[in-house]
Design a protein around this motif. Sequence first.
Motif, PDB file in Angstrom:
ATOM      1  N   VAL A 157     -12.811   6.744  -4.059  1.00  0.00           N
ATOM      2  CA  VAL A 157     -12.014   5.529  -3.888  1.00  0.00           C
ATOM      3  C   VAL A 157     -11.475   5.506  -2.462  1.00  0.00           C
ATOM      4  CG1 VAL A 157      -9.963   4.298  -4.665  1.00  0.00           C
ATOM      5  CG2 VAL A 157     -11.378   5.526  -6.309  1.00  0.00           C
ATOM      6  N   PRO A 158     -11.669   4.378  -1.748  1.00  0.00           N
ATOM      7  CA  PRO A 158     -11.154   4.321  -0.378  1.00  0.00           C
ATOM      8  C   PRO A 158      -9.626   4.317  -0.389  1.00  0.00           C
ATOM      9  CG  PRO A 158     -12.048   2.190  -1.036  1.00  0.00           C
ATOM     10  CD  PRO A 158     -12.352   3.154  -2.147  1.00  0.00           C
ATOM     11  N   PRO A 159      -9.018   4.904   0.640  1.00  0.00           N
ATOM     12  CA  PRO A 159      -7.548   4.919   0.680  1.00  0.00           C
ATOM     13  C   PRO A 159      -7.013   3.503   0.832  1.00  0.00           C
ATOM     14  CG  PRO A 159      -8.468   5.712   2.747  1.00  0.00           C
ATOM     15  CD  PRO A 159      -9.621   5.510   1.801  1.00  0.00           C
ATOM     16  N   ARG A 160      -5.904   3.250   0.176  1.00  0.00           N
ATOM     17  CA  ARG A 160      -5.283   1.923   0.268  1.00  0.00           C
ATOM     18  C   ARG A 160      -4.474   1.823   1.550  1.00  0.00           C
ATOM     19  NH1 ARG A 160      -2.248   0.085  -4.969  1.00  0.00           N
ATOM     20  NH2 ARG A 160      -2.667   1.958  -6.115  1.00  0.00           N
ATOM     21  N   ARG A 161      -4.490   0.613   2.106  1.00  0.00           N
ATOM     22  CA  ARG A 161      -3.687   0.352   3.287  1.00  0.00           C
ATOM     23  C   ARG A 161      -2.229   0.228   2.879  1.00  0.00           C
ATOM     24  NH1 ARG A 161      -6.140  -4.726   6.240  1.00  0.00           N
ATOM     25  NH2 ARG A 161      -3.946  -4.830   6.667  1.00  0.00           N
ATOM     26  N   SER A 162      -1.374   0.420   3.822  1.00  0.00           N
ATOM     27  CA  SER A 162       0.041   0.205   3.521  1.00  0.00           C
ATOM     28  C   SER A 162       0.324  -1.294   3.532  1.00  0.00           C
ATOM     29  CB  SER A 162       0.919   0.915   4.546  1.00  0.00           C
ATOM     30  OG  SER A 162       0.759   0.319   5.805  1.00  0.00           O
ATOM     31  N   SER A 163       1.350  -1.681   2.840  1.00  0.00           N
ATOM     32  CA  SER A 163       1.767  -3.079   2.791  1.00  0.00           C
ATOM     33  C   SER A 163       3.121  -3.200   3.455  1.00  0.00           C
ATOM     34  CB  SER A 163       1.882  -3.564   1.341  1.00  0.00           C
ATOM     35  OG  SER A 163       0.632  -3.547   0.723  1.00  0.00           O
ATOM     36  N   ASP A 164       3.176  -4.047   4.465  1.00  0.00           N
ATOM     37  CA  ASP A 164       4.436  -4.342   5.126  1.00  0.00           C
ATOM     38  C   ASP A 164       4.815  -5.758   4.734  1.00  0.00           C
ATOM     39  OD1 ASP A 164       4.191  -1.885   6.328  1.00  0.00           O
ATOM     40  OD2 ASP A 164       3.509  -2.681   8.250  1.00  0.00           O
ATOM     41  N   LEU A 165       5.870  -5.899   3.974  1.00  0.00           N
ATOM     42  CA  LEU A 165       6.337  -7.208   3.515  1.00  0.00           C
ATOM     43  C   LEU A 165       7.484  -7.643   4.406  1.00  0.00           C
ATOM     44  CD1 LEU A 165       6.476  -6.333  -0.280  1.00  0.00           C
ATOM     45  CD2 LEU A 165       4.600  -7.410   0.967  1.00  0.00           C
ATOM     46  N   THR A 166       7.393  -8.840   4.935  1.00  0.00           N
ATOM     47  CA  THR A 166       8.451  -9.370   5.784  1.00  0.00           C
ATOM     48  C   THR A 166       8.874 -10.722   5.244  1.00  0.00           C
ATOM     49  OG1 THR A 166       7.517  -8.238   7.700  1.00  0.00           O
ATOM     50  CG2 THR A 166       9.082 -10.004   8.138  1.00  0.00           C
ATOM     51  N   MET A 167      10.138 -10.856   4.934  1.00  0.00           N
ATOM     52  CA  MET A 167      10.684 -12.123   4.447  1.00  0.00           C
ATOM     53  C   MET A 167      11.463 -12.764   5.588  1.00  0.00           C
ATOM     54  SD  MET A 167      11.888 -10.939   0.660  1.00  0.00           S
ATOM     55  CE  MET A 167      12.471 -12.563   0.240  1.00  0.00           C
ATOM     56  N   VAL A 168      11.017 -13.964   5.964  1.00  0.00           N
ATOM     57  CA  VAL A 168      11.678 -14.693   7.041  1.00  0.00           C
ATOM     58  C   VAL A 168      12.139 -16.022   6.476  1.00  0.00           C
ATOM     59  CG1 VAL A 168      11.400 -15.727   9.323  1.00  0.00           C
ATOM     60  CG2 VAL A 168      10.208 -13.593   8.773  1.00  0.00           C
ATOM     61  N   SER A 169      13.432 -16.266   6.559  1.00  0.00           N
ATOM     62  CA  SER A 169      13.969 -17.507   6.015  1.00  0.00           C
ATOM     63  C   SER A 169      15.375 -17.736   6.548  1.00  0.00           C
ATOM     64  CB  SER A 169      14.024 -17.435   4.484  1.00  0.00           C
ATOM     65  OG  SER A 169      14.684 -18.561   3.954  1.00  0.00           O
TER      66      SER A 169
END
Length: 185
Positions: free
Chosen positions: A2-14
Amino acid sequence: PVPPRRSSDLTMVSPSSGNRQLATDCSPSNPMLISDRCKLTAWDGLYHDFWERFIQTKKVERPDVVMAIHPRLEGEFWGPTVDLLLDENIKVVFTCFNKDHYEESLERLDYVFVKYLYKGPNTWVSGHTKQSPMDPNMIWASNQYLIVFQGRAVDMKTLTLIEEPSEENLAEAEDEFERLLNETS
């Protein structure tokens, strides 16, 4: 394997009041680590200002996808953000809460020549329907429609058509969108 999963960077702008405390708690200089592969950042303001202050200066990574939940494009604040995302060729996902909102959004986006990857009903629509307190005839569900676009369909310098999307391109875009969603989950 299984390929390694990328990291997820969540940015909330409001600029909404509901985002202010979150922006204080996990600002771009102090993101919240949700897990070893996921961090959350919030910023109180408009997206095009966030881009100028943090992405252009490389303090925050350039996004793979920008998503806006029920944006009200008729306001003056969205114009600079939409233009920026189109000029930067960022993949964008907008959700709409009903058919009227969807059609109004398409009309505004057509005006700036967006290149659609997908537009139509959202297969992941909320099953919780609501009645608007402002208009008893308005029934809606969160995220009822999706609009996915990337770049412009017209070269703004020459005003010539870049490419006409085909049904095959739309099907490929839908598959790519689902792949991106599965990668981050």
